[in-house]
Design a protein around this motif. Structure first.
Motif, PDB file in Angstrom:
ATOM      1  N   ARG A  82       0.831  -1.218   0.000  1.00 26.13           N
ATOM      2  CA  ARG A  82       0.000   0.000   0.000  1.00 26.13           C
ATOM      3  C   ARG A  82       0.861   1.261   0.000  1.00 26.13           C
ATOM      4  NH1 ARG A  82      -4.212   2.465  -1.900  1.00 26.13           N
ATOM      5  NH2 ARG A  82      -5.107   4.012  -0.468  1.00 26.13           N
ATOM      6  N   ILE A  83       1.954   1.235   0.800  1.00 23.31           N
ATOM      7  CA  ILE A  83       2.859   2.394   0.840  1.00 23.31           C
ATOM      8  C   ILE A  83       3.477   2.630  -0.535  1.00 23.31           C
ATOM      9  CG2 ILE A  83       5.068   3.184   1.767  1.00 23.31           C
ATOM     10  CD1 ILE A  83       4.244   1.900   4.426  1.00 23.31           C
ATOM     11  N   THR A  84       3.821   1.564  -1.215  1.00 24.86           N
ATOM     12  CA  THR A  84       4.387   1.707  -2.566  1.00 24.86           C
ATOM     13  C   THR A  84       3.365   2.336  -3.507  1.00 24.86           C
ATOM     14  OG1 THR A  84       5.745  -0.254  -2.172  1.00 24.86           O
ATOM     15  CG2 THR A  84       5.467   0.474  -4.463  1.00 24.86           C
ATOM     16  N   GLN A  85       2.101   1.882  -3.412  1.00 25.89           N
ATOM     17  CA  GLN A  85       1.057   2.482  -4.247  1.00 25.89           C
ATOM     18  C   GLN A  85       0.858   3.955  -3.929  1.00 25.89           C
ATOM     19  OE1 GLN A  85      -2.383   0.065  -3.587  1.00 25.89           O
ATOM     20  NE2 GLN A  85      -1.615  -1.683  -4.759  1.00 25.89           N
ATOM     21  N   LEU A  86       0.795   4.294  -2.628  1.00 19.38           N
ATOM     22  CA  LEU A  86       0.615   5.702  -2.242  1.00 19.38           C
ATOM     23  C   LEU A  86       1.784   6.556  -2.695  1.00 19.38           C
ATOM     24  CD1 LEU A  86      -0.847   5.292   1.354  1.00 19.38           C
ATOM     25  CD2 LEU A  86      -2.062   5.990  -0.703  1.00 19.38           C
ATOM     26  N   TYR A  87       2.972   6.032  -2.603  1.00 19.41           N
ATOM     27  CA  TYR A  87       4.147   6.792  -3.053  1.00 19.41           C
ATOM     28  C   TYR A  87       4.079   7.063  -4.559  1.00 19.41           C
ATOM     29  CZ  TYR A  87       9.008   7.940  -4.064  1.00 19.41           C
ATOM     30  OH  TYR A  87      10.138   8.553  -4.502  1.00 19.41           O
ATOM     31  N   ALA A  88       3.667   6.044  -5.311  1.00 20.10           N
ATOM     32  CA  ALA A  88       3.529   6.246  -6.756  1.00 20.10           C
ATOM     33  C   ALA A  88       2.450   7.279  -7.067  1.00 20.10           C
ATOM     34  CB  ALA A  88       3.210   4.918  -7.441  1.00 20.10           C
ATOM     35  N   GLN A  89       1.313   7.207  -6.320  1.00 21.51           N
ATOM     36  CA  GLN A  89       0.244   8.186  -6.531  1.00 21.51           C
ATOM     37  C   GLN A  89       0.689   9.591  -6.170  1.00 21.51           C
ATOM     38  OE1 GLN A  89      -3.302   7.203  -4.398  1.00 21.51           O
ATOM     39  NE2 GLN A  89      -4.473   8.942  -5.170  1.00 21.51           N
ATOM     40  N   LEU A  90       1.417   9.718  -5.032  1.00 17.30           N
ATOM     41  CA  LEU A  90       1.918  11.028  -4.616  1.00 17.30           C
ATOM     42  C   LEU A  90       2.898  11.592  -5.629  1.00 17.30           C
ATOM     43  CD1 LEU A  90       2.090  13.230  -2.447  1.00 17.30           C
ATOM     44  CD2 LEU A  90       3.867  11.884  -1.330  1.00 17.30           C
ATOM     45  N   LEU A  91       3.762  10.732  -6.150  1.00 17.69           N
ATOM     46  CA  LEU A  91       4.707  11.189  -7.166  1.00 17.69           C
ATOM     47  C   LEU A  91       3.991  11.677  -8.414  1.00 17.69           C
ATOM     48  CD1 LEU A  91       7.697  11.430  -7.949  1.00 17.69           C
ATOM     49  CD2 LEU A  91       7.573   9.079  -8.811  1.00 17.69           C
ATOM     50  N   HIS A  92       2.912  10.944  -8.801  1.00 13.55           N
ATOM     51  CA  HIS A  92       2.133  11.371  -9.962  1.00 13.55           C
ATOM     52  C   HIS A  92       1.477  12.722  -9.720  1.00 13.55           C
ATOM     53  CE1 HIS A  92      -0.446  11.102 -13.479  1.00 13.55           C
ATOM     54  NE2 HIS A  92      -1.493  11.322 -12.695  1.00 13.55           N
ATOM     55  N   GLU A  93       0.905  12.908  -8.517  1.00 15.18           N
ATOM     56  CA  GLU A  93       0.261  14.188  -8.205  1.00 15.18           C
ATOM     57  C   GLU A  93       1.268  15.328  -8.160  1.00 15.18           C
ATOM     58  OE1 GLU A  93      -1.886  13.730  -4.604  1.00 15.18           O
ATOM     59  OE2 GLU A  93      -3.466  12.477  -5.478  1.00 15.18           O
ATOM     60  N   VAL A  94       2.450  15.068  -7.616  1.00 11.40           N
ATOM     61  CA  VAL A  94       3.478  16.120  -7.575  1.00 11.40           C
ATOM     62  C   VAL A  94       3.877  16.537  -8.989  1.00 11.40           C
ATOM     63  CG1 VAL A  94       5.880  16.558  -6.964  1.00 11.40           C
ATOM     64  CG2 VAL A  94       4.350  15.522  -5.299  1.00 11.40           C
ATOM     65  N   ILE A  95       4.032  15.558  -9.871  1.00 11.37           N
ATOM     66  CA  ILE A  95       4.387  15.883 -11.253  1.00 11.37           C
ATOM     67  C   ILE A  95       3.263  16.652 -11.926  1.00 11.37           C
ATOM     68  CG2 ILE A  95       4.905  14.870 -13.501  1.00 11.37           C
ATOM     69  CD1 ILE A  95       6.280  12.567 -12.018  1.00 11.37           C
ATOM     70  N   HIS A  96       1.987  16.219 -11.652  1.00 14.73           N
ATOM     71  CA  HIS A  96       0.842  16.919 -12.239  1.00 14.73           C
ATOM     72  C   HIS A  96       0.755  18.360 -11.746  1.00 14.73           C
ATOM     73  CE1 HIS A  96      -3.025  17.422 -14.107  1.00 14.73           C
ATOM     74  NE2 HIS A  96      -3.595  17.721 -12.942  1.00 14.73           N
ATOM     75  N   LYS A  97       0.955  18.566 -10.432  1.00 14.39           N
ATOM     76  CA  LYS A  97       0.906  19.922  -9.892  1.00 14.39           C
ATOM     77  C   LYS A  97       2.048  20.774 -10.426  1.00 14.39           C
ATOM     78  CE  LYS A  97      -1.605  18.948  -5.622  1.00 14.39           C
ATOM     79  NZ  LYS A  97      -1.568  18.976  -4.135  1.00 14.39           N
ATOM     80  N   LYS A  98       3.181  20.167 -10.639  1.00 13.59           N
ATOM     81  CA  LYS A  98       4.289  20.907 -11.218  1.00 13.59           C
ATOM     82  C   LYS A  98       3.953  21.376 -12.626  1.00 13.59           C
ATOM     83  CE  LYS A  98       9.259  20.568 -12.084  1.00 13.59           C
ATOM     84  NZ  LYS A  98      10.438  19.673 -12.024  1.00 13.59           N
ATOM     85  N   ASP A  99       3.317  20.485 -13.398  1.00 12.08           N
ATOM     86  CA  ASP A  99       2.887  20.888 -14.747  1.00 12.08           C
ATOM     87  C   ASP A  99       1.846  22.002 -14.671  1.00 12.08           C
ATOM     88  OD1 ASP A  99       4.565  18.956 -15.704  1.00 12.08           O
ATOM     89  OD2 ASP A  99       2.998  17.429 -15.929  1.00 12.08           O
ATOM     90  N   GLN A 100       0.907  21.902 -13.692  1.00 13.49           N
ATOM     91  CA  GLN A 100      -0.087  22.952 -13.541  1.00 13.49           C
ATOM     92  C   GLN A 100       0.553  24.277 -13.160  1.00 13.49           C
ATOM     93  OE1 GLN A 100      -2.955  21.546 -10.701  1.00 13.49           O
ATOM     94  NE2 GLN A 100      -4.193  20.491 -12.261  1.00 13.49           N
ATOM     95  N   ALA A 101       1.577  24.215 -12.287  1.00 15.85           N
ATOM     96  CA  ALA A 101       2.264  25.459 -11.904  1.00 15.85           C
ATOM     97  C   ALA A 101       2.961  26.090 -13.109  1.00 15.85           C
ATOM     98  CB  ALA A 101       3.273  25.165 -10.798  1.00 15.85           C
ATOM     99  N   LEU A 102       3.558  25.269 -13.958  1.00 20.36           N
ATOM    100  CA  LEU A 102       4.203  25.807 -15.157  1.00 20.36           C
ATOM    101  C   LEU A 102       3.167  26.442 -16.087  1.00 20.36           C
ATOM    102  CD1 LEU A 102       6.751  22.922 -15.898  1.00 20.36           C
ATOM    103  CD2 LEU A 102       7.238  25.180 -14.930  1.00 20.36           C
ATOM    104  N   GLU A 103       2.016  25.766 -16.245  1.00 20.02           N
ATOM    105  CA  GLU A 103       0.969  26.325 -17.089  1.00 20.02           C
ATOM    106  C   GLU A 103       0.438  27.631 -16.506  1.00 20.02           C
ATOM    107  OE1 GLU A 103      -1.619  26.601 -20.322  1.00 20.02           O
ATOM    108  OE2 GLU A 103       0.158  25.365 -19.954  1.00 20.02           O
ATOM    109  N   GLN A 104       0.287  27.676 -15.170  1.00 27.69           N
ATOM    110  CA  GLN A 104      -0.194  28.901 -14.536  1.00 27.69           C
ATOM    111  C   GLN A 104       0.793  30.039 -14.745  1.00 27.69           C
ATOM    112  OE1 GLN A 104      -0.986  28.436 -10.388  1.00 27.69           O
ATOM    113  NE2 GLN A 104      -1.811  30.499 -10.137  1.00 27.69           N
ATOM    114  N   ARG A 105       2.081  29.754 -14.613  1.00 24.01           N
ATOM    115  CA  ARG A 105       3.081  30.804 -14.857  1.00 24.01           C
ATOM    116  C   ARG A 105       3.004  31.303 -16.291  1.00 24.01           C
ATOM    117  NH1 ARG A 105       6.624  27.073 -12.271  1.00 24.01           N
ATOM    118  NH2 ARG A 105       6.860  27.513 -10.033  1.00 24.01           N
ATOM    119  N   ARG A 106       2.793  30.358 -17.219  1.00 23.96           N
ATOM    120  CA  ARG A 106       2.708  30.774 -18.612  1.00 23.96           C
ATOM    121  C   ARG A 106       1.499  31.687 -18.840  1.00 23.96           C
ATOM    122  NH1 ARG A 106       0.300  29.522 -23.293  1.00 23.96           N
ATOM    123  NH2 ARG A 106      -1.101  28.056 -22.257  1.00 23.96           N
TER     124      ARG A 106
END
Length: 495
Positions: A128-152
């Motif tokens: 379960r921890i491995t799954q949550l870590y993968a999900q958290l990593l995906h969300e962090v990458i998604h939020k990073k992309d959103q932050a880049l789009e917001q800056r643009r």
């Protein structure tokens, strides 16, 4: 367990036999006694109360004393009983140890079961921890992309704002040039008028005096100003779906000089001709009505305690008349996305769309106790109104803060939410929102966070509109924020 006990008893018995030879001798004596009983009884053996022993030994010569063991049998029996008691005690201790070992084995078995269960649970938790870590990593990458789009997007917005400010600066420069040209034209008209007077004096005997040309020229220039002021709109507040009017055609604009495409930002609303019977001025439209002026039109006003003249449209027909119109929207011909100075002094056309000016509004409402009436009409012809029994604005030092009274009417109350709020424009952010509400609403208003009404927004044709923000001419209690009204007017009169 039984086998172990049997072996232990056998070992003890052998040890007793080896360690107690008299016991074994006792057995041999018993055999001898049995053999002796087979012989005929002896007379001396008939005595009662005595135990006799008969020993059968091989014949031999006696060379010394004969030793006979006379130890009682009870001693051997007592020794056997003590040994048995010790054996039983040892057996009891071993049983106790066995019970302890059995109990410990049961406890260890339960512990082993718990350990196995914990190990399984640990494995599931790791998964379960491995799954949550993968999900958290995906969300962090998604939020990073959103932050880049917001800056643009923010960069694009900043560039658009910069371009808007540049266009506004160019517009102000053109207004200044237009003001200079207007002054020059006025001086030339005066010079022409004086020359014509001189010509009329010389030709006094002429039968048909010449009509003064300066008056026509001045009227034409002012008419041109009025028509050009109607074109004051940019891409921010232009209704893109509206068909181009005659004044937007190339033939109509060819007669207007390039330097006269905008009005001065500090000019109050202007009309080219008076339509009242008497010149005035009056304190307000109610004063004009009481003076006998019952026709709706443009009146010259001069508020008390104010050394200033202004023109305003007086509505003498609606709700017993006497209303001074301070704002009107009806066709989208005037851009209301203006600066602070323009909202302060006023802009637009008095016979069309216009804003009277915050400074004029302050001096008007300072005279006496005024009430406010808003007349609204949608694109289906339905007309509603909203009245507030008290209305005035504070001076510019308090950012023309709005003061309202109690509401009544049929439109719903969408202005009380803005009560006690300062006026906000694109270049003066005085609202309670983290951003500038004037930027999102595309107008100037007493914004809060941000608006329940936006009567100075973009005039959209057809009612319902699509926009990234709610920036239309709307009244939230009447069709909501995504419906741009067809006609709007704001009027005040003494209460």
């Amino acid at each position: 367990m039984e086998k172990t006990l049997t072996l232990t008893l056998m070992r003890l018995f052998l040890a007793l036999c080896l360690g107690l030879p008299e016991v074994c001798g006792r057995r041999e004596d018993l055999h001898a006694e049995v053999n002796a009983k087979k012989r005929p009884p002896h007379a001396s053996e008939t005595k009662s109360g005595r135990c006799s022993y008969t020993f059968i030994v091989p014949q031999q010569k006696l060379k010394g004393a004969l030793c006979v063991s006379t130890a009682p049998a009870d001693a051997a029996a007592a020794a056997n009983r003590s040994e048995v008691a010790s054996l039983r005690a040892e057996l009891g201790r071993q049983q106790e140890q066995l019970e302890k070992l059995r109990a410990q084995l049961e406890r260890e078995g339960s512990l082993a079961t718990e350990v196995r269960a914990l190990r399984k649970e640990s494995n599931s938790m790791n998964t379960r921890i491995t799954q949550l870590y993968a999900q958290l990593l995906h969300e962090v990458i998604h939020k990073k992309d959103q932050a880049l789009e917001q800056r643009r997007v923010e960069n694009l917005l900043l560039n658009a704002t910069t371009q808007t400010l540049q266009v506004s600066s160019n517009f102000r420069e053109l207004e200044k040039k237009y003001g200079a040209l207007t002054s020059t034209m006025t001086s030339q008209n005066k010079l022409i008028a004086s020359l014509e007077k001189q010509c009329q004096c010389r030709n006094a005997t002429s039968a048909s005096p010449v009509t003064p040309e300066p008056a026509r020229t001045q009227t034409q220039a002012q008419s041109n100003y009025s028509s050009v002021a109607g074109e004051m709109t940019n891409d921010v507040q232009r209704d893109q779906s509206a068909p181009p009017s005659q004044k937007d055609q190339p033939t109509g604009r060819a007669t207007v000089p390039a330097a006269t495409t905008a009005s001065a930002p500090t000019d109050h609303p202007f009309i080219s001709f008076p339509i009242t019977k008497t010149p005035g001025p009056w304190r307000d439209c109610q004063h004009a009505l009481e003076s006998g002026e019952t026709t709706s039109g443009i009146y010259l006003l001069r508020p008390q305690s104010a050394n200033r003249l202004l023109q305003a449209w007086c509505d003498q027909a609606s709700a017993q008349g006497g209303w001074t119109v301070i704002q009107r929207r009806q066709d989208g011909s005037v851009n209301f996305f203006r600066t602070w100075e323009q909202y302060k002094q006023g802009f637009g056309n008095l016979d069309g769309e216009y804003w009277l000016g915050l400074e004029h509004l302050y001096w008007l409402t300072k005279q006496t106790h005024y009430k406010l009436r808003l007349a609204l009409e949608d694109w289906q012809g339905r007309q509603v109104f909203a009245e507030y029994d008290s209305f005035y604005v504070e001076p510019e030092s308090d950012w023309y803060r709005l003061r309202l009274g109690e509401y009544q009417g049929t439109a719903g109350d969408s202005l009380s939410w803005h009560n006690n709020k300062a006026f906000t424009t694109l270049d003066r952010d005085k609202d309670g929102y983290t951003g500038n509400c004037a930027h999102y609403q595309k107008g100037g208003w007493w914004y809060h966070m941000c608006a329940h009404s936006n009567l100075n927004g973009v005039w959209y044709r057809g009612g319902h509109y699509r926009s990234r923000y709610q920036d239309g001419v709307y009244w939230a209690e009447f069709h909501g924020g995504s419906y741009s009204l067809k006609r709007v007017s704001m009027m005040i009169k003494p209460a």
